[in-house]
Every structure is written in structure tokens, then in C-alpha cells.
Scaffold this motif. Structure first.
Motif, PDB file in Angstrom:
ATOM      1  N   UNK A  33      87.254  28.138  98.437  1.00 57.24           N
ATOM      2  CA  UNK A  33      86.934  29.426  97.829  1.00 57.24           C
ATOM      3  C   UNK A  33      86.844  30.554  98.858  1.00 57.24           C
ATOM      4  N   UNK A  34      86.695  30.199 100.127  1.00 51.85           N
ATOM      5  CA  UNK A  34      86.625  31.234 101.165  1.00 51.85           C
ATOM      6  C   UNK A  34      87.998  31.778 101.534  1.00 51.85           C
ATOM      7  N   UNK A 143      91.230  23.142  85.127  1.00 55.22           N
ATOM      8  CA  UNK A 143      90.563  24.426  85.269  1.00 55.22           C
ATOM      9  C   UNK A 143      90.292  24.728  86.722  1.00 55.22           C
ATOM     10  N   UNK A 144      89.920  25.953  86.986  1.00 51.89           N
ATOM     11  CA  UNK A 144      89.666  26.404  88.353  1.00 51.89           C
ATOM     12  C   UNK A 144      88.189  26.735  88.524  1.00 51.89           C
ATOM     13  N   UNK A 145      87.693  26.518  89.723  1.00 50.06           N
ATOM     14  CA  UNK A 145      86.322  26.897  90.029  1.00 50.06           C
ATOM     15  C   UNK A 145      86.165  28.413  89.885  1.00 50.06           C
ATOM     16  N   UNK A 146      84.962  28.824  89.545  1.00 50.57           N
ATOM     17  CA  UNK A 146      84.686  30.251  89.386  1.00 50.57           C
ATOM     18  C   UNK A 146      84.747  30.931  90.748  1.00 50.57           C
ATOM     19  N   UNK A 147      85.526  31.990  90.832  1.00 51.23           N
ATOM     20  CA  UNK A 147      85.655  32.716  92.098  1.00 51.23           C
ATOM     21  C   UNK A 147      84.384  33.514  92.377  1.00 51.23           C
ATOM     22  N   UNK A 148      84.024  33.645  93.644  1.00 57.28           N
ATOM     23  CA  UNK A 148      82.802  34.397  93.975  1.00 57.28           C
ATOM     24  C   UNK A 148      82.769  35.786  93.354  1.00 57.28           C
ATOM     25  N   UNK A 149      83.909  36.462  93.318  1.00 56.11           N
ATOM     26  CA  UNK A 149      83.930  37.816  92.768  1.00 56.11           C
ATOM     27  C   UNK A 149      83.750  37.844  91.245  1.00 56.11           C
ATOM     28  N   UNK A 150      83.904  36.672  90.598  1.00 56.35           N
ATOM     29  CA  UNK A 150      83.728  36.592  89.143  1.00 56.35           C
ATOM     30  C   UNK A 150      82.371  36.012  88.752  1.00 56.35           C
ATOM     31  N   UNK A 151      81.573  35.617  89.733  1.00 55.74           N
ATOM     32  CA  UNK A 151      80.354  34.870  89.447  1.00 55.74           C
ATOM     33  C   UNK A 151      79.362  35.664  88.597  1.00 55.74           C
TER      34      UNK A 151
END
Length: 344
Positions: A33-34, A143-151
Motif C-alpha cells: 500500500x505504500x 477485491x482490493x485492500x482499502x487505499x489509505x487515501x480512501x480510508x
């Protein structure tokens, strides 16, 4: 091992079955995610080969070091995951058993996508036959992990979907049990009167906070109870290709105060206190709360936090053993400030 660790765990193993010439499936789950880079492949080819039967294996310990658990992902062929939890004693089922029983009946009954349970069973025969473990095969979620900007937006959506789930499944109202109440009071009294160094924020008055917590624990009004996921934070949520949220890892599911799930969402949010400041009872639950004469919703979340803090001592000593006391202190500061915000 929680799902949030999947993106940077150095114990990931890759199968020899991967066909380097074929297009590798990519849902976005196994992404750093980074950086946004795949942890599975480089330049379209598998990065590592091993003798592991699964495409990805993530292993970890349960609450006791003697108990192993792991999740194996079969991505290239069957689109399945295998979950295994070792029993501490052969006759005592792991949480996987009860959690999967709830998971089986949820298909189509929640606004979340819930992985379908395909098979389950018990492996091993007790001390003479080695370790005994519960296992579960379920469909892999694309599915994809939730992106930090979408948290920040996703936790709001997550709370709304949980509320809709409770509306569909129904809720009850029950008073907090005396044993739970006594245990929470004893634990929080110990935390307030004899805390580990650095565990309390400097600006928070411990005796006053204890007094307020004791008053809330003395409240005899009922709490809202129903089917709870147990750990519905962002680490157990995936964004599917059709836009829906999938809620995975149901091993902790059970009937308990629903504010427990709200607390877990808050603690996974980028700014827990900011989210808590906007917290209100779901519209669908308000009539039931009024009819039952229940504890107000925000105070139910405060009670859930006090119940969670019943286990602070064990968590602290695990942090000492792991060398992660500073991180544990930061999390404790967040929880205590959140409690201060929620208490009357």
C-alpha cells in the motif's frame, strides 16, 4: 495474522505451480500500500518460487504461542482460501468453528459480500496423533485492500453497511452481565490506579476518568445486542471490482453488544476521535433503542471500549515480549482519549 499484515509480511511463500508464462491474476489484494507495487510478481512474473502447495501462505500465532494458525491462498486455479487454527486442547474448538457457523447463514442477508464457506472439518486425533486443528475452505474474494487515501470515506460507509446488516438480521436488548461488568471495572481500576509507565496521556486526569467510567458501568439499562462480526475494521474489508465492500475473516463472529463492532471500526479509522465526534445511533435502530429504554448509543460504544480494555494487561505484556511497547502506548493513548470523548 491480520489481513493488514498481508501487504508487508516477509513470510509470504509462493507456489511452484505458478505459471510464469501466464497472466498472473491481480485483484489488488497483494499490493504494497505504500508503493502500489505487487508483492507477488515483478514485470508480470512470479518473484519467488517455493515448494509451498498454496500460492500464498501467511502464518502466525494465536493468543498463545503454542497455537498455530495460517491462511493459505490458492489464486491461480481454484480461487479458494484454506484457514487453519490449532486447538489448545483437543476437545475445545477454536473460534473458527463458531465464527464459520455464523458465516454460513449470511449469504444474501447483508449488504456486504461475505465469502461462501465451502467445506470445514477437524484434523488430528489428539495427543497420540499430534496437533488437532479446525480448518475451513472458503471462496477467495476478488477485491482490493482499502487505499489509505480512501480510508476516511470507507469507514463511514462501513458503519452504514453494518447498520443495514443489523436492520436485516434484527437486534435484541439485554443488560450487561454482572461478570463482564465486574471484570471491566476491576481492569479499568487497575489501569487508572497502577498503570504501566507511559500508558496514560499526560493531560487526562486518571481519578476523574475512573469515576466517570464507574458511573457508566453502574448503568443498568440494556445494551443493543445482535450478530457481530467481531473485528470489522478496515483490515478485514476489501473493495470488490463491482464497487461493493467484502467483509472477511468471520472467526470472531458471535452474539454480543453491537457497539463492539462500532468500536472496532473507529479504532481502524485514520482519525478515530474525529469519526466518533459524528457518531450517532443508526436511524433504523433509534425506535428500538427508545422502546427498550437502552443505554444511549454513544455510551454503548464507551461501554464497549471499557469491555475491550478489560484485556489491557495481557495486551501490555504481549507488547513487552514483542518489544512493541511504544506502539502499544500510542494505541492506548488513542483509546483513552476516545473514552474521554465518549464518557458523560
Amino acid at each position: 495474522m491480520r489481513r493488514r499484515h498481508f501487504f508487508h509480511d516477509n513470510r509470504i511463500a509462493f507456489s511452484e505451480r505458478l505459471d510464469a508464462a501466464a497472466e498472473f491474476p491481480s485483484s489488488g489484494v497483494f499490493v504494497d500500500q505504500r508503493t502500489g507495487a505487487s508483492v507477488l510478481v515483478a514485470d508480470g512474473r512470479p518473484r519467488v518460487r517455493s515448494a509451498a502447495a498454496a500460492d500464498v501462505v501467511v502464518a502466525g500465532a494465536m493468543r498463545t504461542a503454542e497455537q498455530l494458525r495460517f491462511r493459505a491462498f490458492y489464486l491461480t486455479e481454484a480461487a479458494r482460501t484454506l484457514v487453519v487454527q490449532q486447538r489448545l486442547t483437543s476437545g475445545t474448538p477454536t473460534p473458527l468453528v463458531a465464527g464459520s457457523a455464523h458465516q454460513r447463514v449470511l449469504a444474501g442477508r447483508t449488504p456486504f459480500a461475505v465469502p461462501q464457506v465451502l467445506e470445514s472439518g477437524l484434523s488430528g486425533r489428539g495427543p497420540a496423533g499430534g496437533a488437532v486443528a479446525d480448518w475451513l475452505v472458503e471462496e477467495a474474494v476478488d477485491g482490493a485492500a482499502v487505499r489509505p487515501e480512501d480510508a476516511a470515506d470507507t469507514v463511514v460507509e462501513l458503519l452504514a453497511l453494518l447498520a443495514e446488516t443489523w436492520r436485516r438480521l434484527g437486534v435484541m436488548h439485554e443488560p450487561l452481565g454482572d461478570e463482564q461488568r465486574s471484570r471491566a471495572l476491576a481492569a479499568f481500576t487497575g489501569l487508572a490506579e497502577d498503570p504501566p509507565p507511559g500508558s496514560w496521556p499526560d493531560a487526562l486526569d486518571r481519578p476523574t476518568t475512573l469515576k466517570r467510567a464507574r458511573a457508566l458501568l453502574d448503568d443498568a439499562r440494556p445494551l443493543t445486542v445482535g450478530l457481530s462480526h467481531g473485528d470489522p475494521g478496515l483490515g478485514n474489508v476489501l473493495r470488490m471490482t463491482d464497487g461493493r465492500l467484502a467483509l472477511v475473516d468471520w472467526e470472531d463472529a458471535g452474539h454480543r453488544p453491537l457497539a463492539h463492532d462500532v468500536l472496532k471500526v473507529l479504532m481502524s479509522a485514520p482519525e478515530p476521535r474525529a469519526l466518533a465526534a459524528t457518531l450517532d445511533a443508526p436511524t433504523s435502530l433509534r425506535p428500538a433503542l427508545t422502546t427498550a429504554g437502552a443505554v444511549p448509543w454513544r455510551l454503548q460504544v464507551a461501554l464497549a471500549l471499557l469491555l475491550f480494555l478489560s484485556g489491557w494487561r495481557n495486551r501490555y505484556f504481549r507488547a513487552v515480549k514483542r518489544g512493541s511497547v511504544k506502539a502499544a502506548d500510542r494505541r492506548m493513548h488513542t483509546m483513552l482519549r476516545l473514552l474521554d470523548d465518549l464518557l458523560p
